[in-house]
Design a protein around this motif. Structure first.
Motif, PDB file in Angstrom:
ATOM      1  N   GLY A 168       0.982  -1.163   0.006  1.00 52.32           N
ATOM      2  CA  GLY A 168      -0.005   0.084   0.078  1.00 52.32           C
ATOM      3  C   GLY A 168       0.797   1.145   0.052  1.00 52.32           C
ATOM      4  O   GLY A 168       2.078   1.100   0.232  1.00 52.32           O
ATOM      5  N   ASP A 169       0.334   2.356  -0.228  1.00 53.05           N
ATOM      6  CA  ASP A 169       0.795   3.685  -0.246  1.00 53.05           C
ATOM      7  C   ASP A 169       0.658   4.437   0.984  1.00 53.05           C
ATOM      8  O   ASP A 169      -0.177   5.319   1.174  1.00 53.05           O
ATOM      9  CB  ASP A 169       0.411   4.456  -1.225  1.00 53.05           C
ATOM     10  N   TRP A 170       1.648   4.148   1.906  1.00 55.69           N
ATOM     11  CA  TRP A 170       1.445   4.404   3.438  1.00 55.69           C
ATOM     12  C   TRP A 170       2.230   5.815   3.738  1.00 55.69           C
ATOM     13  O   TRP A 170       3.548   5.596   3.500  1.00 55.69           O
ATOM     14  CB  TRP A 170       1.628   3.426   4.499  1.00 55.69           C
ATOM     15  N   GLY A 171       1.725   6.731   3.928  1.00 53.61           N
ATOM     16  CA  GLY A 171       2.274   8.121   4.393  1.00 53.61           C
ATOM     17  C   GLY A 171       3.089   8.003   5.857  1.00 53.61           C
ATOM     18  O   GLY A 171       2.317   6.917   6.657  1.00 53.61           O
ATOM     19  N   GLU A 172       4.059   8.445   6.356  1.00 49.89           N
ATOM     20  CA  GLU A 172       4.354   8.382   7.533  1.00 49.89           C
ATOM     21  C   GLU A 172       3.426   8.864   8.786  1.00 49.89           C
ATOM     22  O   GLU A 172       3.293   8.130   9.735  1.00 49.89           O
ATOM     23  CB  GLU A 172       5.824   9.508   7.641  1.00 49.89           C
ATOM     24  N   GLU A 173       2.650   9.978   8.333  1.00 50.51           N
ATOM     25  CA  GLU A 173       1.626  10.308   9.406  1.00 50.51           C
ATOM     26  C   GLU A 173       0.441   9.255   9.476  1.00 50.51           C
ATOM     27  O   GLU A 173      -0.080   9.235  10.710  1.00 50.51           O
ATOM     28  CB  GLU A 173       1.102  11.628   9.081  1.00 50.51           C
ATOM     29  N   ARG A 174      -0.061   8.477   8.641  1.00 50.91           N
ATOM     30  CA  ARG A 174      -0.787   7.752   8.533  1.00 50.91           C
ATOM     31  C   ARG A 174      -0.241   6.415   9.558  1.00 50.91           C
ATOM     32  O   ARG A 174      -0.983   5.618  10.216  1.00 50.91           O
ATOM     33  CB  ARG A 174      -1.207   7.221   7.377  1.00 50.91           C
ATOM     34  N   ILE A 175       0.822   6.176   9.289  1.00 48.80           N
ATOM     35  CA  ILE A 175       1.531   5.004  10.129  1.00 48.80           C
ATOM     36  C   ILE A 175       1.623   5.208  11.644  1.00 48.80           C
ATOM     37  O   ILE A 175       1.271   4.605  12.410  1.00 48.80           O
ATOM     38  CB  ILE A 175       3.047   4.763   9.435  1.00 48.80           C
ATOM     39  N   TRP A 176       2.203   6.801  11.654  1.00 46.72           N
ATOM     40  CA  TRP A 176       2.205   6.938  13.228  1.00 46.72           C
ATOM     41  C   TRP A 176       0.851   7.053  13.646  1.00 46.72           C
ATOM     42  O   TRP A 176       0.579   6.678  15.173  1.00 46.72           O
ATOM     43  CB  TRP A 176       2.849   8.543  13.258  1.00 46.72           C
ATOM     44  N   SER A 177      -0.094   7.584  13.164  1.00 48.25           N
ATOM     45  CA  SER A 177      -1.566   7.550  13.452  1.00 48.25           C
ATOM     46  C   SER A 177      -2.002   6.185  13.925  1.00 48.25           C
ATOM     47  O   SER A 177      -2.584   5.885  15.136  1.00 48.25           O
ATOM     48  CB  SER A 177      -2.458   8.160  12.723  1.00 48.25           C
ATOM     49  N   ALA A 178      -1.758   5.198  12.996  1.00 46.00           N
ATOM     50  CA  ALA A 178      -2.172   3.862  13.427  1.00 46.00           C
ATOM     51  C   ALA A 178      -1.390   3.085  14.737  1.00 46.00           C
ATOM     52  O   ALA A 178      -2.076   2.447  15.254  1.00 46.00           O
ATOM     53  CB  ALA A 178      -1.991   2.799  12.183  1.00 46.00           C
ATOM     54  N   LEU A 179      -0.005   3.533  14.706  1.00 42.68           N
ATOM     55  CA  LEU A 179       0.648   3.119  16.153  1.00 42.68           C
ATOM     56  C   LEU A 179       0.036   3.760  17.315  1.00 42.68           C
ATOM     57  O   LEU A 179      -0.182   2.774  18.307  1.00 42.68           O
ATOM     58  CB  LEU A 179       2.004   3.495  15.879  1.00 42.68           C
ATOM     59  N   GLY A 180      -0.426   4.782  17.196  1.00 43.13           N
ATOM     60  CA  GLY A 180      -1.024   5.502  18.397  1.00 43.13           C
ATOM     61  C   GLY A 180      -2.379   4.901  18.585  1.00 43.13           C
ATOM     62  O   GLY A 180      -2.809   4.742  19.754  1.00 43.13           O
ATOM     63  N   ALA A 181      -2.944   4.842  17.636  1.00 40.76           N
ATOM     64  CA  ALA A 181      -4.289   4.070  17.771  1.00 40.76           C
ATOM     65  C   ALA A 181      -4.493   2.703  18.594  1.00 40.76           C
ATOM     66  O   ALA A 181      -5.006   2.360  19.322  1.00 40.76           O
ATOM     67  CB  ALA A 181      -5.160   4.298  16.409  1.00 40.76           C
TER      68      ALA A 181
END
Length: 418
Positions: free
Chosen positions: A42-55
């Motif tokens: 997938g085309d995962w941006g850094e902010e989306r990855i950080w947000s998923a880790l936080g969630a």
């Protein structure tokens, strides 16, 4: 829950805490675990990855927990972060290149985490040509065991893919149960520990020796292992345990062997996916004649291990009292031979062909923990990681043990002998 409320620790957390208390200051990093997660396609941006880790941390309270010591020296849980922003402010470590992964992993694994002052994990995004490819996560064992880390990874991927997940049961609920309805189980386990350790063999005097380490690459793919085990009506973990016992027997000449099994305590649906540390040791005493056929001892080992694991939730303080009592005997009770199987379930993406077995020697980095330890890693194929600093157990004995284990695995599951 407010930021000031504290709750009792689970017995698993207390067990880890007591182990950490025994570590010298320069070895506190040995309480850390690390993992590298490949990002799904997938085309995962850094902010989306950080947000998923936080969630994912919002779903699992242990990833937002710090610990406070009470007046009696017991750790208490305190949820210290109540928003994704609070989590990421502490655990977000930035990015690194995938080419630096090995060096980064080693360096960060060996940077201790103080769970009384900071959240018990850290994360980095690993980039390949500027594109996120992996996530490196380092967490203190107070937050999660190996299985808990896998659960966290699965939930992270689910959230990254766009699915929201509600809060999950956590260690606070588990601790309150253990102090209430689950307290009878703790008393039963204490009695089991005392009976087993009292019956264990004694050992001649002798301190630690120079550390030895080796990996037995069995060459056996997991699909073959899972398919072959069906004809024995035992678990794969029990079969490898029986081979381990025969290996110790061949290398030491001992028939009565005290084994310490790692119990993950994930035997019921309520606790199966709790992200915390549920690992504890439980003792097992095995004694069979060397000429008793391997296939005849298999079911006996399996059911003895089953009974031992039923007693896998025990107060670590009670456990240490029992062990210390017997350590003071002259000669002391054998400290035991530790065993930890980590096996992927059937259907996990895996190797599909046999390869030649081999032994790879290494110098153990960890100077503390069990003095005689076999870890089974069964993800794509069966690899047995062994380390020891046991007095009187040299390289020749280690070679005999590993050859014997491979011979029994090849004779029952399939594969080649060394």
């Amino acid at each position: 829950m407010s930021g000031d409320e504290t709750y009792p620790a689970t017995v698993g957390q207390l067990s880890v805490w007591r182990e950490i208390e025994r570590l010298p200051a320069d070895r506190l990093w040995e309480a850390n675990l690390s993992s590298v997660w490949d990002l799904p396609e997938g085309d995962w941006g850094e902010e989306r990855i950080w947000s998923a880790l936080g969630a994912a941390a919002m779903r699992h309270a242990s990833m937002r927990t710090t610990y406070v010591l009470d007046e009696g020296g017991f750790p208490r849980q305190r949820v210290a972060a109540h928003s994704v922003q609070e989590v990421l402010a502490q655990v977000r470590q930035g990015t690194a290149d995938v080419a630096e992964r090995e060096a980064k992993d080693t360096a960060e694994l060996q940077r201790a985490i103080d769970t009384t002052a900071e959240l018990p994990w850290r994360a980095w995004i690993l980039l390949d040509g500027g594109t996120p490819k992996q996530v490196l996560v380092v967490f203190n064992h107070m937050a999660a065991d190996g299985v808990g880390g896998l659960v966290l990874r699965e939930d992270f991927e689910t959230i990254l893919g766009g699915t929201e997940l509600p809060p999950a049961p956590g260690p606070i609920e588990l601790a309150l149960d253990q102090q209430g309805e689950g307290s009878g189980r703790l008393r039963n386990a204490e009695r089991y520990w005392r009976r087993t350790i009292s019956a264990a063999p004694h050992r001649p005097p002798g301190g630690d020796a120079e550390p030895l380490g080796a990996v037995l690459h069995t060459g056996i793919p997991m699909p073959l292992a899972n398919e072959a085990i069906g004809k024995f009506e035992v678990t794969l973990a029990s079969l490898i345990l029986a081979a381990y016992y025969r290996g110790i027997q061949a290398a030491t000449g001992q028939d009565a062997v005290l084994l310490l099994l790692m119990s993950s305590n994930r035997f019921d649906e309520t606790h199966a996916r709790v992200v915390t540390s549920l690992n504890q040791w439980t003792p097992l005493l095995l004694q069979f004649e060397p000429d008793e056929p391997f296939e005849e001892i298999l079911p006996k080992v399996h059911w003895k291990a089953f009974n031992a694991l039923k007693n896998g939730v025990c107060s670590p303080d009670a456990m240490w009292v029992i062990r210390d009592e017997h350590e003071r005997l002259d000669p002391p009770v054998d400290p035991g031979f530790s065993y930890n199987p980590m096996l992927a379930p059937p259907g996990f993406p895996s190797e599909d062909r046999l390869v030649a077995p081999r032994i790879e020697r290494f110098e153990p980095a960890r100077a503390t923990g069990p003095g005689f330890y076999l870890i089974v890693r069964g993800l794509t194929s069966l690899d047995l990681v062994f380390r020891t600093r046991r007095h009187g157990f040299d390289d020749a004995a280690m070679t005999t043990m590993l050859h014997t284990i491979q011979d029994h695995l090849a004779g029952t599951i399939g594969g080649e002998r060394l």
